[in-house]
Structures are given as C-alpha cells and as structure tokens.
Design a protein around this motif. Sequence first.
Motif, mmCIF file in Angstrom:
data_model
loop_
_atom_site.group_PDB
_atom_site.id
_atom_site.type_symbol
_atom_site.label_atom_id
_atom_site.label_comp_id
_atom_site.label_asym_id
_atom_site.label_seq_id
_atom_site.Cartn_x
_atom_site.Cartn_y
_atom_site.Cartn_z
ATOM 1 N N LEU A 37 -5.703 33.925 -31.774
ATOM 2 C CA LEU A 37 -6.310 34.527 -32.962
ATOM 3 C C LEU A 37 -7.561 35.336 -32.645
ATOM 4 N N LEU A 38 -8.208 35.049 -31.529
ATOM 5 C CA LEU A 38 -9.412 35.794 -31.151
ATOM 6 C C LEU A 38 -9.120 37.024 -30.296
ATOM 7 N N ALA A 39 -7.876 37.225 -29.946
ATOM 8 C CA ALA A 39 -7.511 38.273 -28.993
ATOM 9 C C ALA A 39 -8.004 39.666 -29.382
ATOM 10 N N ASN A 40 -7.999 39.997 -30.653
ATOM 11 C CA ASN A 40 -8.371 41.345 -31.093
ATOM 12 C C ASN A 40 -9.819 41.470 -31.540
ATOM 13 N N PHE A 41 -10.647 40.521 -31.128
ATOM 14 C CA PHE A 41 -12.033 40.514 -31.567
ATOM 15 C C PHE A 41 -12.973 40.358 -30.364
ATOM 16 N N PRO A 42 -13.101 41.417 -29.563
ATOM 17 C CA PRO A 42 -13.889 41.317 -28.328
ATOM 18 C C PRO A 42 -15.372 41.009 -28.559
ATOM 19 N N LEU A 43 -15.947 41.509 -29.631
ATOM 20 C CA LEU A 43 -17.364 41.235 -29.877
ATOM 21 C C LEU A 43 -17.590 39.782 -30.279
ATOM 22 N N LEU A 44 -16.649 39.208 -31.002
ATOM 23 C CA LEU A 44 -16.756 37.791 -31.347
ATOM 24 C C LEU A 44 -16.556 36.919 -30.113
ATOM 25 N N LYS A 45 -15.631 37.310 -29.243
ATOM 26 C CA LYS A 45 -15.443 36.551 -27.996
ATOM 27 C C LYS A 45 -16.714 36.627 -27.146
ATOM 28 N N ALA A 46 -17.340 37.799 -27.125
ATOM 29 C CA ALA A 46 -18.581 37.954 -26.362
ATOM 30 C C ALA A 46 -19.701 37.110 -26.971
ATOM 31 N N LEU A 47 -19.781 37.070 -28.299
ATOM 32 C CA LEU A 47 -20.783 36.228 -28.968
ATOM 33 C C LEU A 47 -20.544 34.766 -28.619
ATOM 34 N N LYS A 48 -19.309 34.338 -28.662
ATOM 35 C CA LYS A 48 -18.967 32.950 -28.339
ATOM 36 C C LYS A 48 -19.398 32.614 -26.911
#
Length: 130
Positions: A81-92
């Motif tokens: 579910l996080l695959a298309n959200f690079p900025l959220l993955k970076a925040l995490k």
Amino acid sequence: MYTEGMVDLNEMIMVLPLCPPDQKDAKITLIRERTTDRYLPVFEKVLKSHGQDYLVGNKLSRADIHLVELLYYVEELDSSLLANFPLLKALKTRVSNLPTVKKFLQPGSPRKPPLDEKSLEQVKKIFRIN
C-alpha cells in the motif's frame, strides 16, 4: 486537520480484528481503497507541496509521529500500500531512524506486536463482543 484523517484510518485498522469473519474481506478491501485513494495521497501531497521533511513547520511534530505509527499499521495490513508514496516512505524512514524512535522499534521494546488470537479473545470477552 491532519490528525483527523489519521484517526479515521487508524480506527478502521484497529477494529478490523473485531469484524465478523464474513465481513472481513470487504473491510480489508475498503481499508486498502481508502488508504491509497483518500488518506495517503493527502499526506503525500502535503509533503510534496512544501518540500520539507515533516508535515508541519519542517520540524518533528506529533502529527509526524502519529502518521509514522499509522504507516506501520498500514504496512502490517499490506506492505504494497505504500509503494506509490515515496515521500511518505521517506518520512517513515527518517522518523524511524531518530535514535529514540529507533530504540523503541527494536525487538523487545515496549511497542506492542499486532493483536494475536488469544489477545483478541480477551478483548471480545471484556467488551462482550460476540
């Protein structure tokens, strides 16, 4: 404003184990859809719009901690579910690598693991949920 969306999605995920078995697949589908179509795009857009490392004021805030906690829950449900959200993955990653957070996330820390069947049965008994 940010936290209301986090609370909504968090609640959907938290009550999932209490869902009747015949409704569970539909609830998971709804959570997946809302996660990728409604909630995560908003937070990704915020991070993109101001180009800063955190949601508010370019410094770590409660909103960032809540969001990262929610991202862990989302990953436990479905890591894709996080695959298309690079900025959220970076925040995490950024928040998870802060020394105190990193220590908290280590095995044996006070972070609770996902609910197991035994704990779920205890919750149902306490709250008289059939």
